[in-house]
Motif scaffolding. Structure first.
Motif, short mmCIF file in Angstrom:
data_model
loop_
_atom_site.label_atom_id
_atom_site.label_comp_id
_atom_site.label_asym_id
_atom_site.label_seq_id
_atom_site.Cartn_x
_atom_site.Cartn_y
_atom_site.Cartn_z
N SER A 1 45.74 39.63 47.22
CA SER A 1 46.09 40.66 48.21
C SER A 1 45.01 41.71 48.39
CB SER A 1 47.43 41.34 47.88
OG SER A 1 48.50 40.44 48.07
N CYS A 2 43.85 41.49 47.77
CA CYS A 2 42.68 42.35 47.98
C CYS A 2 41.56 41.45 48.51
CB CYS A 2 42.26 43.03 46.68
SG CYS A 2 40.70 43.94 46.80
N ALA A 3 41.17 41.64 49.77
CA ALA A 3 40.19 40.76 50.40
C ALA A 3 38.85 40.80 49.68
CB ALA A 3 40.02 41.15 51.87
N ASP A 4 38.43 41.98 49.22
CA ASP A 4 37.15 42.09 48.53
C ASP A 4 37.16 41.32 47.21
OD1 ASP A 4 36.12 43.66 50.55
OD2 ASP A 4 36.75 45.54 49.58
N LEU A 5 38.27 41.40 46.48
CA LEU A 5 38.40 40.68 45.22
C LEU A 5 38.48 39.17 45.47
CD1 LEU A 5 38.69 40.60 42.20
CD2 LEU A 5 41.11 41.23 42.44
N ASP A 6 39.24 38.78 46.48
CA ASP A 6 39.31 37.36 46.84
C ASP A 6 37.93 36.81 47.18
OD1 ASP A 6 42.02 37.27 46.46
OD2 ASP A 6 42.54 37.34 48.58
N ASP A 7 37.12 37.63 47.82
CA ASP A 7 35.81 37.18 48.27
C ASP A 7 34.92 36.81 47.10
OD1 ASP A 7 33.79 36.77 50.33
OD2 ASP A 7 32.83 38.56 49.55
N ILE A 8 34.86 37.64 46.06
CA ILE A 8 34.00 37.32 44.92
C ILE A 8 34.58 36.19 44.07
CG2 ILE A 8 33.07 39.67 44.86
CD1 ILE A 8 34.74 40.16 42.34
N LEU A 9 35.90 35.94 44.22
CA LEU A 9 36.56 34.86 43.49
C LEU A 9 36.52 33.53 44.25
CD1 LEU A 9 39.69 36.73 42.10
CD2 LEU A 9 37.71 35.93 40.79
N GLY A 10 35.85 33.52 45.40
CA GLY A 10 35.78 32.30 46.17
C GLY A 10 37.06 31.98 46.92
N GLY A 11 37.91 33.00 47.12
CA GLY A 11 39.17 32.81 47.83
C GLY A 11 40.39 33.24 47.06
N GLY A 12 40.25 33.50 45.77
CA GLY A 12 41.39 33.93 44.97
C GLY A 12 41.38 33.29 43.59
N ILE A 13 42.49 33.44 42.87
CA ILE A 13 42.65 32.87 41.53
C ILE A 13 42.77 31.35 41.65
CG2 ILE A 13 44.08 32.81 39.46
CD1 ILE A 13 42.64 35.45 39.83
N SER A 14 41.99 30.63 40.86
CA SER A 14 41.92 29.17 40.97
C SER A 14 43.05 28.49 40.19
CB SER A 14 40.59 28.66 40.43
OG SER A 14 39.52 29.18 41.17
N CYS A 15 43.58 27.43 40.78
CA CYS A 15 44.49 26.54 40.07
C CYS A 15 43.67 25.58 39.20
CB CYS A 15 45.35 25.75 41.05
SG CYS A 15 46.59 26.73 41.90
N LYS A 16 44.34 24.95 38.27
CA LYS A 16 43.72 24.02 37.32
C LYS A 16 42.75 24.71 36.37
CE LYS A 16 44.20 19.49 39.33
NZ LYS A 16 43.53 18.18 39.54
N GLN A 17 42.79 26.04 36.33
CA GLN A 17 41.90 26.79 35.45
C GLN A 17 42.66 27.90 34.75
OE1 GLN A 17 38.55 28.19 37.73
NE2 GLN A 17 37.80 26.13 38.19
N VAL A 18 42.08 28.37 33.64
CA VAL A 18 42.63 29.51 32.90
C VAL A 18 41.76 30.72 33.18
CG1 VAL A 18 43.17 30.46 30.64
CG2 VAL A 18 43.58 28.03 31.10
N THR A 19 42.34 31.76 33.74
CA THR A 19 41.61 32.98 34.08
C THR A 19 42.11 34.12 33.21
OG1 THR A 19 41.28 32.27 36.38
CG2 THR A 19 41.05 34.62 35.92
N GLU A 20 41.20 34.76 32.52
CA GLU A 20 41.52 35.91 31.66
C GLU A 20 41.11 37.18 32.37
OE1 GLU A 20 40.96 37.25 27.01
OE2 GLU A 20 39.37 36.13 27.99
N ILE A 21 42.03 38.14 32.42
CA ILE A 21 41.78 39.42 33.08
C ILE A 21 42.04 40.54 32.08
CG2 ILE A 21 42.43 40.94 34.98
CD1 ILE A 21 43.41 38.47 36.49
N GLY A 22 41.04 41.35 31.82
CA GLY A 22 41.18 42.42 30.84
C GLY A 22 40.73 43.76 31.39
N GLY A 23 41.23 44.82 30.78
CA GLY A 23 40.84 46.16 31.21
C GLY A 23 41.52 47.22 30.38
N VAL A 24 41.09 48.45 30.56
CA VAL A 24 41.63 49.57 29.80
C VAL A 24 43.05 49.87 30.28
CG1 VAL A 24 39.35 50.56 29.42
CG2 VAL A 24 40.65 51.21 31.45
N PRO A 25 43.85 50.58 29.48
CA PRO A 25 45.20 50.95 29.92
C PRO A 25 45.18 51.74 31.22
CG PRO A 25 44.95 51.33 27.56
CD PRO A 25 43.58 50.99 28.09
N GLY A 26 46.12 51.43 32.12
CA GLY A 26 46.23 52.15 33.37
C GLY A 26 45.34 51.64 34.49
N ILE A 27 44.58 50.59 34.23
CA ILE A 27 43.66 50.07 35.24
C ILE A 27 44.35 49.16 36.25
CG2 ILE A 27 42.95 47.98 34.02
CD1 ILE A 27 40.66 50.43 35.95
N GLY A 28 45.55 48.66 35.90
CA GLY A 28 46.31 47.85 36.85
C GLY A 28 46.47 46.39 36.47
N LYS A 29 46.35 46.05 35.19
CA LYS A 29 46.48 44.65 34.76
C LYS A 29 47.88 44.11 35.08
CE LYS A 29 45.43 45.41 30.45
NZ LYS A 29 45.18 46.87 30.51
#
Length: 305
Positions: A50-78
């Motif tokens: 739902s963020c076009a800029d984030l989708d763009d660097i991800l090649g279109g979004g979160i990939s299926c058939k893969q494991v994606t890890e997302i990390g960040g500090v508290p309050g960042i929006g994980k």
């Protein structure tokens, strides 16, 4: 005598194996790299954030058939991003979704039903607006999905210990075989129950490795996305303090993609830290009342005074 009998049995088994054609032991035929590349590209589906800029660097979004890890500090929006993905997966493909359901595994108690409802209702409104833009029959489309339906399509598991987490990971394959419309598994967060209570770090590493292998197998076998939300710590590297994912370096090798969420002054950013397919890149994003969206000035963090 028992020892000799056992040795003889092993020798007989080895002789039988040697007498067989080696091809009988190969489960699949070889595949050339060109066909493999074509298969990967044709079967690779992605889920919008739902963020076009984030989708763009991800090649279109979160990939299926893969494991994606997302990390960040508290309050960042994980967790916000996790809930957004659990909602988005239910959208039709022309809106960037997968038309499926979600499994949300909460280990910290951070999932909020009221917040999920807000994001779900915003998603329904976005779908209706997009259908009107495409000149579809809006009256016929309004009855397709409602906010309540979106929440009912999220299978929620609350996990309170690492033993429960291990048991659930082992159960996921059976659960998904009975719920074949599941297209994403989200764990929020994967590290919480493994950061304390383990005196044997070698045992912890082995358990985490086995869990990661099962998640990788699940993603590929069931053609779904696996998203692991993780906490971060700071490490002193190359003369400065840098964000580092919890669970150590060995765990970092288990995931296909890694994304770090961080603050850049007053703005949230996502950075691709690791990916075999994507180049390192960063994109801004915002957490709004409607969920994850493109960065906007009014969504920036207020300065401390």
């Amino acid at each position: 005598m028992d020892g000799l009998d056992g040795s003889n049995a092993i020798l007989q088994q080895e002789q039988q194996q040697q007498s067989l054609n080696p091809k009988d032991w190969i489960a699949v035929d070889p595949q050339n790299a060109w066909d493999l590349l074509h298969e990967e590209r044709s079967l690779m589906t992605r889920l919008t954030t739902s963020c076009a800029d984030l989708d763009d660097i991800l090649g279109g979004g979160i990939s299926c058939k893969q494991v994606t890890e997302i990390g960040g500090v508290p309050g960042i929006g994980k967790t916000q991003l996790g809930i957004q993905l659990a909602v988005n997966v239910q959208m039709p493909s022309f809106c960037g979704g997968l038309g499926g359901k979600a499994i949300y595994i909460d280990t910290e108690g951070s999932f909020m039903g009221e917040r999920a409802q807000e994001i779900a209702e915003a998603c329904v409104e976005d779908i209706s607006e997009y259908k009107r833009f495409l000149h579809k029959d809006s009256q016929a489309c309004q009855g397709e999905i409602q906010g309540k339906d979106v929440l009912q399509n999220i299978y929620f598991f609350r996990i309170c210990s690492y033993t429960e987490q291990i048991a659930l990971i082992n159960y996921l394959e059976e659960f998904i075989s009975d719920h074949k419309d599941v297209k994403i598994v989200i764990i929020d967060s994967v590290a919480f129950h493994f950061r304390q209570g383990f005196e044997d770090l070698a045992l912890r590493t082995r358990i985490l490795g086995e869990m990661a292998l099962k998640l990788v197998k699940l993603a590929k076998m069931c053609n779904l996305a696996v998203v692991l939300l993780n906490q971060v710590t700071t490490r002193y590297m190359e003369g400065s303090f840098q964000l580092s994912f919890s669970l150590g370096d060995r765990w970092s090798r288990c995931c296909t993609n890694r994304i770090i969420l961080y603050w850049n002054r007053n703005e949230r950013y996502a950075y691709i830290d690791k990916s075999p397919y994507l180049r390192p890149a960063a994109a801004p994003y915002s957490v709004t009342g409607r969920g994850i969206r493109n960065s906007a000035p009014h969504c920036k963090r207020s300065k401390l005074v």
